[in-house]
Scaffold this motif. Structure first.
Motif, PDB file in Angstrom:
ATOM      1  N   LEU A   1       0.826  -1.216   0.000  1.00  0.00           N
ATOM      2  CA  LEU A   1       0.000   0.000   0.000  1.00  0.00           C
ATOM      3  C   LEU A   1       0.859   1.265   0.000  1.00  0.00           C
ATOM      4  CD1 LEU A   1      -2.895  -1.069   2.405  1.00  0.00           C
ATOM      5  CD2 LEU A   1      -2.966  -0.802  -0.079  1.00  0.00           C
ATOM      6  N   LEU A   2       1.951   1.251   0.777  1.00  0.00           N
ATOM      7  CA  LEU A   2       2.846   2.410   0.760  1.00  0.00           C
ATOM      8  C   LEU A   2       3.463   2.588  -0.629  1.00  0.00           C
ATOM      9  CD1 LEU A   2       4.640   2.067   4.218  1.00  0.00           C
ATOM     10  CD2 LEU A   2       3.195   3.967   3.481  1.00  0.00           C
ATOM     11  N   GLY A   3       3.738   1.464  -1.286  1.00  0.00           N
ATOM     12  CA  GLY A   3       4.319   1.516  -2.627  1.00  0.00           C
ATOM     13  C   GLY A   3       3.392   2.143  -3.648  1.00  0.00           C
ATOM     14  N   LEU A   4       2.072   2.025  -3.399  1.00  0.00           N
ATOM     15  CA  LEU A   4       1.099   2.570  -4.352  1.00  0.00           C
ATOM     16  C   LEU A   4       1.249   4.083  -4.530  1.00  0.00           C
ATOM     17  CD1 LEU A   4      -2.211   0.608  -3.689  1.00  0.00           C
ATOM     18  CD2 LEU A   4      -0.621   0.404  -5.600  1.00  0.00           C
ATOM     19  N   ALA A   5       1.962   4.744  -3.629  1.00  0.00           N
ATOM     20  CA  ALA A   5       2.190   6.187  -3.795  1.00  0.00           C
ATOM     21  C   ALA A   5       3.132   6.462  -4.970  1.00  0.00           C
ATOM     22  CB  ALA A   5       2.772   6.776  -2.514  1.00  0.00           C
ATOM     23  N   LEU A   6       3.905   5.449  -5.376  1.00  0.00           N
ATOM     24  CA  LEU A   6       4.959   5.703  -6.364  1.00  0.00           C
ATOM     25  C   LEU A   6       4.477   6.017  -7.783  1.00  0.00           C
ATOM     26  CD1 LEU A   6       7.697   3.211  -5.188  1.00  0.00           C
ATOM     27  CD2 LEU A   6       7.871   5.694  -5.294  1.00  0.00           C
ATOM     28  N   PRO A   7       3.606   5.172  -8.381  1.00  0.00           N
ATOM     29  CA  PRO A   7       3.228   5.486  -9.768  1.00  0.00           C
ATOM     30  C   PRO A   7       2.622   6.878  -9.955  1.00  0.00           C
ATOM     31  CG  PRO A   7       2.586   3.252  -9.211  1.00  0.00           C
ATOM     32  CD  PRO A   7       3.047   3.901  -7.944  1.00  0.00           C
ATOM     33  N   PRO A   8       1.681   7.306  -9.089  1.00  0.00           N
ATOM     34  CA  PRO A   8       1.155   8.665  -9.303  1.00  0.00           C
ATOM     35  C   PRO A   8       2.211   9.761  -9.164  1.00  0.00           C
ATOM     36  CG  PRO A   8       0.030   7.590  -7.449  1.00  0.00           C
ATOM     37  CD  PRO A   8       0.964   6.602  -8.019  1.00  0.00           C
ATOM     38  N   THR A   9       3.154   9.612  -8.232  1.00  0.00           N
ATOM     39  CA  THR A   9       4.169  10.664  -8.116  1.00  0.00           C
ATOM     40  C   THR A   9       5.060  10.693  -9.360  1.00  0.00           C
ATOM     41  OG1 THR A   9       5.633   9.180  -6.897  1.00  0.00           O
ATOM     42  CG2 THR A   9       4.287  10.657  -5.590  1.00  0.00           C
ATOM     43  N   GLY A  10       5.336   9.506  -9.907  1.00  0.00           N
ATOM     44  CA  GLY A  10       6.128   9.452 -11.134  1.00  0.00           C
ATOM     45  C   GLY A  10       5.409  10.151 -12.273  1.00  0.00           C
ATOM     46  N   VAL A  11       4.113   9.883 -12.405  1.00  0.00           N
ATOM     47  CA  VAL A  11       3.339  10.499 -13.482  1.00  0.00           C
ATOM     48  C   VAL A  11       3.234  12.008 -13.252  1.00  0.00           C
ATOM     49  CG1 VAL A  11       1.058  10.633 -14.540  1.00  0.00           C
ATOM     50  CG2 VAL A  11       2.059   8.407 -14.044  1.00  0.00           C
ATOM     51  N   LEU A  12       3.038  12.411 -11.999  1.00  0.00           N
ATOM     52  CA  LEU A  12       2.967  13.848 -11.698  1.00  0.00           C
ATOM     53  C   LEU A  12       4.279  14.540 -12.093  1.00  0.00           C
ATOM     54  CD1 LEU A  12       1.420  16.235 -10.369  1.00  0.00           C
ATOM     55  CD2 LEU A  12       2.557  15.640  -8.221  1.00  0.00           C
ATOM     56  N   GLY A  13       5.394  13.898 -11.751  1.00  0.00           N
ATOM     57  CA  GLY A  13       6.694  14.456 -12.126  1.00  0.00           C
ATOM     58  C   GLY A  13       6.812  14.587 -13.629  1.00  0.00           C
ATOM     59  N   ALA A  14       6.402  13.536 -14.344  1.00  0.00           N
ATOM     60  CA  ALA A  14       6.515  13.560 -15.802  1.00  0.00           C
ATOM     61  C   ALA A  14       5.628  14.650 -16.387  1.00  0.00           C
ATOM     62  CB  ALA A  14       6.145  12.201 -16.381  1.00  0.00           C
ATOM     63  N   VAL A  15       4.393  14.757 -15.897  1.00  0.00           N
ATOM     64  CA  VAL A  15       3.478  15.741 -16.493  1.00  0.00           C
ATOM     65  C   VAL A  15       3.980  17.152 -16.234  1.00  0.00           C
ATOM     66  CG1 VAL A  15       1.851  15.937 -14.570  1.00  0.00           C
ATOM     67  CG2 VAL A  15       1.063  16.367 -16.845  1.00  0.00           C
ATOM     68  N   SER A  16       4.590  17.396 -15.081  1.00  0.00           N
ATOM     69  CA  SER A  16       5.025  18.761 -14.806  1.00  0.00           C
ATOM     70  C   SER A  16       6.257  19.142 -15.630  1.00  0.00           C
ATOM     71  CB  SER A  16       5.250  18.974 -13.309  1.00  0.00           C
ATOM     72  OG  SER A  16       5.870  17.879 -12.730  1.00  0.00           O
ATOM     73  N   VAL A  17       7.168  18.184 -15.844  1.00  0.00           N
ATOM     74  CA  VAL A  17       8.307  18.498 -16.715  1.00  0.00           C
ATOM     75  C   VAL A  17       7.838  18.669 -18.159  1.00  0.00           C
ATOM     76  CG1 VAL A  17      10.431  17.583 -17.698  1.00  0.00           C
ATOM     77  CG2 VAL A  17      10.047  17.452 -15.257  1.00  0.00           C
ATOM     78  N   LEU A  18       6.886  17.824 -18.574  1.00  0.00           N
ATOM     79  CA  LEU A  18       6.348  17.968 -19.923  1.00  0.00           C
ATOM     80  C   LEU A  18       5.599  19.279 -20.077  1.00  0.00           C
ATOM     81  CD1 LEU A  18       5.124  14.350 -20.586  1.00  0.00           C
ATOM     82  CD2 LEU A  18       6.973  15.550 -21.755  1.00  0.00           C
ATOM     83  N   SER A  19       4.988  19.748 -18.986  1.00  0.00           N
ATOM     84  CA  SER A  19       4.314  21.038 -19.028  1.00  0.00           C
ATOM     85  C   SER A  19       5.321  22.135 -19.358  1.00  0.00           C
ATOM     86  CB  SER A  19       3.632  21.294 -17.682  1.00  0.00           C
ATOM     87  OG  SER A  19       3.408  22.659 -17.500  1.00  0.00           O
ATOM     88  N   ALA A  20       6.509  22.059 -18.743  1.00  0.00           N
ATOM     89  CA  ALA A  20       7.548  23.041 -19.034  1.00  0.00           C
ATOM     90  C   ALA A  20       8.013  22.916 -20.480  1.00  0.00           C
ATOM     91  CB  ALA A  20       8.725  22.857 -18.075  1.00  0.00           C
TER      92      ALA A  20
END
Lengths: 469, 339
Positions: free
Chosen positions: A135-154
């Motif tokens: 369950l703690l691991g489930l935090a990882l995929p969304p944070t990865g996607v959030l990171g990707a979307v924000s860099v792609l936003s730039a």
């Protein structure tokens, strides 16, 4: 004294561009597994928990070690990039930081959470309860996607800037939503996020395709191959569709880039699609295969659709002929590899659905073993296509690369570049040695104790001489 | 509200830099002691402890640095441009140290050959020394007033290498060594390595003494080179923080020396953090002394609001997550399977 002389010299535009290209090219190779491997690992752990399959847990545990190594290397190459924005392109952020920086600021939070939860996930295998760990691991995929979307936003802001009011070279007002969600973000996001999940799937599966070719055919090999390969294969046709939409959007959003990708010299209808081939300074195309009117057909669904040509843009506002050729060839490589991937996926699903089993053809696994490398090449090509195709702009239509470059002398940047090349070569060596060492150790363990749990840590075994002495 | 917001954002940036100086500083300090440990059996024990203590959290510490950079270019674009255009040699050297450090920290775990292992140890230790030096040197260079609004006021070399930047660099090395030793005392106790507790206790005392001496010398340099900042540090908003540092550094040394093992780590963080805050508040409201204020450099209002939201999210989400990591780490729930 020498230092003083060395710090006075010509413009650093060329070495700065080379350095940025080099360090970004390296980072782009690390990103896919850094972002998408946690999801794959959790999927495998989930399978292991749901089916009470210790083999799946063992696979997940090994992948988590690779994931941590990837993340560590990605953190280093990413940190270097953030410094390069200041060292090489101080005027880019000085001018547009208030808008362009927003994506990166959000990325900072995502990166933070990712680093924290990777630490917990990696070091929590033995002491945390399995469910808690998962369950703690489930935090990882969304944070990865959030990171990707924000860099792609730039990056999208650089391609299709919006949401800023510029006065006398300074951003005086920012519309936050418009600056974060510029036109290119929609297709850049989907195209890239699918690309990294595909790449991760094919890269991981390719390792076990090699294992199959070497004669390993147990449950471990089948599971570790089938799960990532199925995911990647399923995404491949989707990617062709999204890629097609992205290319078509360029006609509106960045016509000069589109013209460069298609090496179209004059704006015209019935434009042919040129596969391969090189453009010269006079607008002639050499070599390559031209399919009549196909480009027009793809853009406007009719042969009479008018597509933009490079020579119709104001001089100095479009990529040079060399840049256009690079962008064009990179695009062709990407599309070619994507098509090959789709054929491989079709082959896989044909066997899987018709015969209800994994393929058993040696040629299938030979091609699958190459699919990982193919994905890396495709990701690099896609990145080259979009970045080189944007030239001479760093922020499309608003700021030229040449106007953003540092005032540091070329000699300084050449020296930094040379140092970084050596450092990156060293990092690449450690990285490969480390991964090969882990793989060899795991193979050895599997031969000796087929059912022993995984004992890996990210940086290999550490001496424990001090323990409770 | 609108007039307060830029100050809040500047404070957020200062706190991010402070967090990096304290959390990252503990890490760098551990690396410095790693360099000093040598190859005696005791030194190798110390190294194993340093490795073990650093592994789960060092990535997280590094994120503060990236966060400081992105906050700087988003909130104060013109400051970012001015600082990097003037001080790129310092940033390049610091970056080089940072990268070598990360790479060789990983490498020394896979180096089987003893010679390669020793080389990796050496590079890791040296880079732990130069990285905090050059990072802090950039702050000293800013405080020295050699950074102009569009580039260096004189030459890049003058802006980057002057008495102030070197003084800040030296203080930073002493401070990281001090905080590193202090936390290693805690790690040695946590893992029950009794003889290493005394080993690092002595080092806390020595480092505290060095920090006090170097810090006093740096104050003298600031007095000569940047009298306005000096005045503000000793008679303005920087004063409380300067005082806290001056009191807490010897206090930690005394506590640890007398084996009073409570609060010493919190006080270490407070002492080192105050050092950075003394610089930041000493300069306020200037980002570049005498040239650029917070109000002049701040991004447009809409960006400020987003940054405020980011700061709130940071406090609401990241801090608890980080607390969880440190909690699990300190409870021993995060162990490598071989331990």
């Amino acid at each position: 004294m020498f230092f003083m002389v060395w710090l006075a010299g010509e413009s650093a535009l060329l070495p700065s561009r080379i350095q940025m290209a080099f360090t970004l090219a390296a980072h782009v190779l690390i990103v896919p597994l850094g972002v998408a491997l946690p999801a794959l690992t959790l999927l495998m752990e989930g399978i292991g928990l749901a089916r009470k399959d210790p083999v799946a847990i063992k696979i997940a545990r090994r992948w988590s070690v690779v994931m941590a190594v990837q993340f560590a290397v990605g953190a280093v190459t990413g940190t270097i990039l953030s410094f390069e924005f200041g060292i090489l392109w101080p005027r880019l952020m000085g001018r547009f930081g208030a808008a362009l920086g927003l994506g990166f600021a959000i990325e900072g939070i995502a990166f933070f959470l990712e680093a924290i939860f990777i630490g917990i996930y990696l070091y929590g295998w033995t002491r945390l309860r399995p469910r808690t760990h998962f369950l703690l691991g489930l935090a990882l995929p969304p944070t990865g996607v959030l990171g990707a979307v924000s860099v792609l936003s730039a990056n999208s802001f650089m391609n299709t800037p919006g949401g800023v009011t510029v006065d006398a070279g300074r951003v005086v007002d920012v519309n936050v939503m418009a600056a974060l969600f510029t036109r290119a973000l929609g297709y850049e996001f989907w195209h890239f996020i699918i690309a990294i999940y595909m790449t991760t799937g094919f890269v991981v599966a390719s390792v076990y395709a090699v294992a199959w070719l070497r004669g390993r055919r147990d449950h471990y090999q089948q599971l570790a191959f089938a799960v990532p390969f199925t995911l990647a294969a399923a995404l491949t046709p989707v990617q062709l569709l999204v890629g097609d939409l992205s290319a078509r959007a360029l006609v509106q959003d960045q016509p000069a880039k589109f013209a460069a990708i298609e090496i179209t010299w004059t704006t015209r209808d019935h434009n042919p699609e040129v596969i391969g081939g090189l453009l010269d300074d006079a607008g002639q195309i050499h070599l390559g295969i031209a399919i009549p009117a196909l480009d027009s057909l793809l853009v406007g669904y009719t042969p009479s659709a008018v597509v933009p040509g490079l020579s119709s843009f104001p001089a100095g506002d479009w990529p040079s002929v060399v840049e256009a050729n690079i962008s064009h060839l990179a695009f062709d490589v990407m599309v070619g590899l994507g098509t090959a991937g789709a054929l491989l996926a079709a082959w896989y699903f044909w066997i899987l659905l018709r015969r209800r089993r994994l393929p058993e053809s040696v040629w299938f696994y030979r091609v699958a073993a190459l699919a990982g490398v193919g994905c890396y090449v495709a990701v690099e090509s896609g990145w080259v296509t979009t970045e080189v195709g944007r030239q001479p702009w760093i922020v499309y239509g608003l700021l030229r690369v040449a106007d953003a470059v540092t005032t540091a002398p070329a000699s300084f940047v050449w020296t930094m570049l040379a140092t970084l090349v050596v450092v990156y070569a060293a990092i690449a060596c450690f990285f490969v040695i480390l991964l090969l060492g882990l793989a060899a150790r795991w193979r050895r363990e599997d031969r000796l104790h087929p059912e022993a749990p995984e004992e890996g840590v990210p940086y290999g075994p550490r001496p424990e001489t001090w323990a409770r002495s | 509200m609108s007039s307060l917001l830029p100050d809040v954002i500047a404070l957020t940036l200062l706190l991010a830099i402070t967090a990096y100086s304290t959390a990252g500083g503990v890490d760098f300090g551990a690396g410095i002691w790693d360099l000093q440990a040598g190859n005696s059996p005791r030194g190798r024990e110390a190294r194993a402890l340093i490795d073990h203590a650093m592994a789960p959290v060092w990535e997280v510490n590094n994120v503060w640095l990236v966060l400081s950079i992105v906050l700087c270019w988003t909130a104060f674009p013109s400051l970012f441009q001015a600082v990097f255009a003037s001080l790129y040699p310092l940033f390049t050297l610091a970056l080089l140290g940072l990268v070598l450090r990360g790479a060789f920290f990983a490498f020394r775990h896979i180096a089987d050959d003893p010679r390669a292992h020793r080389t990796a140890d050496l590079v890791f230790g040296l880079s732990s020394l130069i990285t905090p030096f050059f990072f802090a040197a950039t702050l000293g260079a800013i405080a020295s007033g050699h950074v102009g609004t569009t580039g260096p006021s004189g030459s890049v070399v003058e802006a980057s290498f002057n008495p102030m930047s070197i003084a800040f660099g030296c203080v930073s090395v002493a401070a990281t060594a001090f905080s590193g030793a202090s936390f290693l005392v805690g790690d040695a106790r946590r893992y029950g390595a009794v003889n290493l507790v005394d080993y690092f206790r002595r080092r806390v005392a020595v480092a505290a003494l060095v920090l006090v001496v170097v810090g006093t010398m740096a104050l003298a340099v600031i007095r000569i080179e940047a009298p306005d900042t000096f005045r503000s540090m000793l008679a303005g908003p920087g004063l409380p923080f300067a005082l806290v540092t001056m009191v807490l550094t010897p206090a930690v040394a005394v506590l640890v020396w007398r084996r009073a093992y409570s609060w010493y780590r919190v006080l270490t963080v407070a002492g080192i953090g105050s050092l950075v805050l003394a610089w930041g508040f000493g300069q306020s409201p200037y980002l570049l002394p005498g040239r650029l204020t917070i109000g002049q450099a701040i991004a447009p209002p809409a960006t400020q609001v987003v940054l405020l939201v980011i700061a709130v999210v940071l406090v609401a989400v990241v801090v608890p997550a980080m607390g969880l990591l440190y909690y699990l780490d300190q409870r021993g729930a995060l162990e490598s399977p071989e331990a």
